[in-house]
Write an enzyme that holds these catalytic residues in place. Structure first.
Site, PDB file in Angstrom:
ATOM      1  N   HIS A 138     -16.884   1.442 -18.767  1.00  0.00           N
ATOM      2  CA  HIS A 138     -18.333   1.239 -18.695  1.00  0.00           C
ATOM      3  C   HIS A 138     -18.868   0.672 -20.007  1.00  0.00           C
ATOM      4  O   HIS A 138     -18.298   0.876 -21.078  1.00  0.00           O
ATOM      5  CB  HIS A 138     -19.081   2.514 -18.258  1.00  0.00           C
ATOM      6  CG  HIS A 138     -19.207   3.591 -19.282  1.00  0.00           C
ATOM      7  ND1 HIS A 138     -19.350   4.921 -18.940  1.00  0.00           N
ATOM      8  CD2 HIS A 138     -19.230   3.584 -20.650  1.00  0.00           C
ATOM      9  CE1 HIS A 138     -19.465   5.643 -20.041  1.00  0.00           C
ATOM     10  NE2 HIS A 138     -19.390   4.853 -21.089  1.00  0.00           N
ATOM     11  N   GLU A 143     -21.477   1.886 -14.730  1.00  0.00           N
ATOM     12  CA  GLU A 143     -20.228   2.512 -14.334  1.00  0.00           C
ATOM     13  C   GLU A 143     -19.449   1.591 -13.390  1.00  0.00           C
ATOM     14  O   GLU A 143     -20.005   0.620 -12.863  1.00  0.00           O
ATOM     15  CB  GLU A 143     -20.551   3.834 -13.619  1.00  0.00           C
ATOM     16  CG  GLU A 143     -21.289   4.860 -14.489  1.00  0.00           C
ATOM     17  CD  GLU A 143     -20.378   5.618 -15.443  1.00  0.00           C
ATOM     18  OE1 GLU A 143     -19.565   4.969 -16.142  1.00  0.00           O
ATOM     19  OE2 GLU A 143     -20.473   6.853 -15.502  1.00  0.00           O
TER      20      GLU A 143
HETATM   21  C1  F6R Z   1     -23.693   5.012 -25.558  1.00  0.00           C
HETATM   22  C2  F6R Z   1     -23.137   4.164 -24.501  1.00  0.00           C
HETATM   23  C3  F6R Z   1     -21.747   4.389 -23.994  1.00  0.00           C
HETATM   24  C4  F6R Z   1     -20.731   4.571 -25.119  1.00  0.00           C
HETATM   25  C5  F6R Z   1     -19.307   4.725 -24.561  1.00  0.00           C
HETATM   26  C6  F6R Z   1     -18.294   4.991 -25.663  1.00  0.00           C
HETATM   27  O1  F6R Z   1     -24.999   4.604 -25.896  1.00  0.00           O
HETATM   28  O2  F6R Z   1     -23.809   3.301 -24.024  1.00  0.00           O
HETATM   29  O3  F6R Z   1     -21.380   3.294 -23.187  1.00  0.00           O
HETATM   30  O4  F6R Z   1     -20.782   3.469 -25.975  1.00  0.00           O
HETATM   31  O5  F6R Z   1     -19.268   5.776 -23.641  1.00  0.00           O
HETATM   32  O6  F6R Z   1     -18.598   6.220 -26.265  1.00  0.00           O
HETATM   33  P1  F6R Z   1     -17.844   6.721 -27.584  1.00  0.00           P
HETATM   34  O7  F6R Z   1     -18.250   5.785 -28.671  1.00  0.00           O
HETATM   35  O8  F6R Z   1     -18.360   8.109 -27.804  1.00  0.00           O
HETATM   36  O9  F6R Z   1     -16.389   6.655 -27.289  1.00  0.00           O
END
Ligand code: F6R
Length: 248
Positions: A138, A143
């Site tokens: 995503h 999603e």
């Molecule tokens: C957050 C967002 C999500 C995250 C993704 C990765 O604003 O839009 O798409 O970028 O879930 O999350 P991390 O960086 O926590 O692995």
């Protein structure tokens, strides 16, 4: 598409922060699209440091965040407004009026999505958009099986995302099931996109997204069609990536 390979998380954070700082230096009134999560934390820390020690100014910058949990207000420690306030906004010289995030407590979700799209349009679009990548591919909260044509909308989070988010909530009941997110259309309209991926476990996903079949099943795969995409990732070990997708 440009690939920047980082040796580790600190190097990745430095590369991402440098791209953002360069954007602000060249165009002080830039519109930045921002992500939350664990990946951008190090880059935000560096931007704060460069603001304090090197005079990097956010005084004319405008920001629009990618997403916000539905049902969480700005004071909730897991809301994305709270994250942005504590990791960046309150630590630099940005005007609070210039920071925008969907309102997780909006009474009318359709109106909130329209308001957010109009806001991005009124700001003149996004100059530089920072994205992370979810375990399931995503971007924002678009999603798998999302519609590529959507702008801001209320998304239902998949079990994979709920599981990833569960680490931030003490009970399963507290995890928001829905989130406002910029749609793929809004994302693709940004003039420059940075896709930052620090988790080596996602090396296969990022390779499939950047070099595999373009399909809503892997939302990030649409980024292959963006004319100005920079992928910043920690260099994967060869066994992390299927043969077809080894970095060249
Ligand atoms: C957050 C967002 C999500 C995250 C993704 C990765 O604003 O839009 O798409 O970028 O879930 O999350 P991390 O960086 O926590 O692995």
């Amino acid at each position: 598409m440009q690939h920047l390979f980082a040796s580790d998380y600190d190097d990745l954070s430095h590369k991402v922060a440098s791209l953002i700082a360069a954007q602000i230096t060249l165009k002080p009134e830039s519109v930045l699209g921002l992500a939350t999560g664990s990946t951008p934390m190090g880059a935000y820390r560096l931007l704060v440091q460069w603001h304090r020690c090197a005079g990097l100014s956010f005084s004319k910058v405008r920001t629009v965040n990618l997403d916000e949990y539905c049902g969480l207000g700005p004071d909730h420690p897991q809301s994305y407004r709270y994250y942005m306030q504590h990791n960046l906004f309150s630590l630099v010289d940005i005007s609070p009026d210039n920071t925008h995030i969907p309102n997780g407590l909006a009474e009318d979700p359709d109106e909130e999505c329209k308001r957010y799209d109009h806001l991005i349009c009124d700001l003149g679009g996004i100059d530089l958009l920072l994205l992370g990548l979810g375990d399931n591919g995503h971007i924002g909260f678009n999603e798998p099986d999302c519609l590529f044509g959507l702008s801001t909308h209320l998304a239902h989070l998949t079990p994979c995302t709920l599981k990833a988010n569960s680490r931030f909530f003490s009970t399963p009941e507290e995890i928001p099931r829905q989130a406002y997110t910029m749609g793929i259309r809004s994302i693709m309209e940004a003039r420059h996109i940075i896709l930052a991926v620090s988790d080596r476990n996602r090396a296969g996903t990022v390779a499939a997204a950047t070099r595999g079949f373009i399909s809503p099943e892997l939302p990030a795969s649409i980024l292959q069609l963006h004319p100005n995409l920079t992928v910043v990732m920690t260099k994967p070990d060869s066994e992390d990536v299927p043969d077809d997708f080894r970095p060249r």
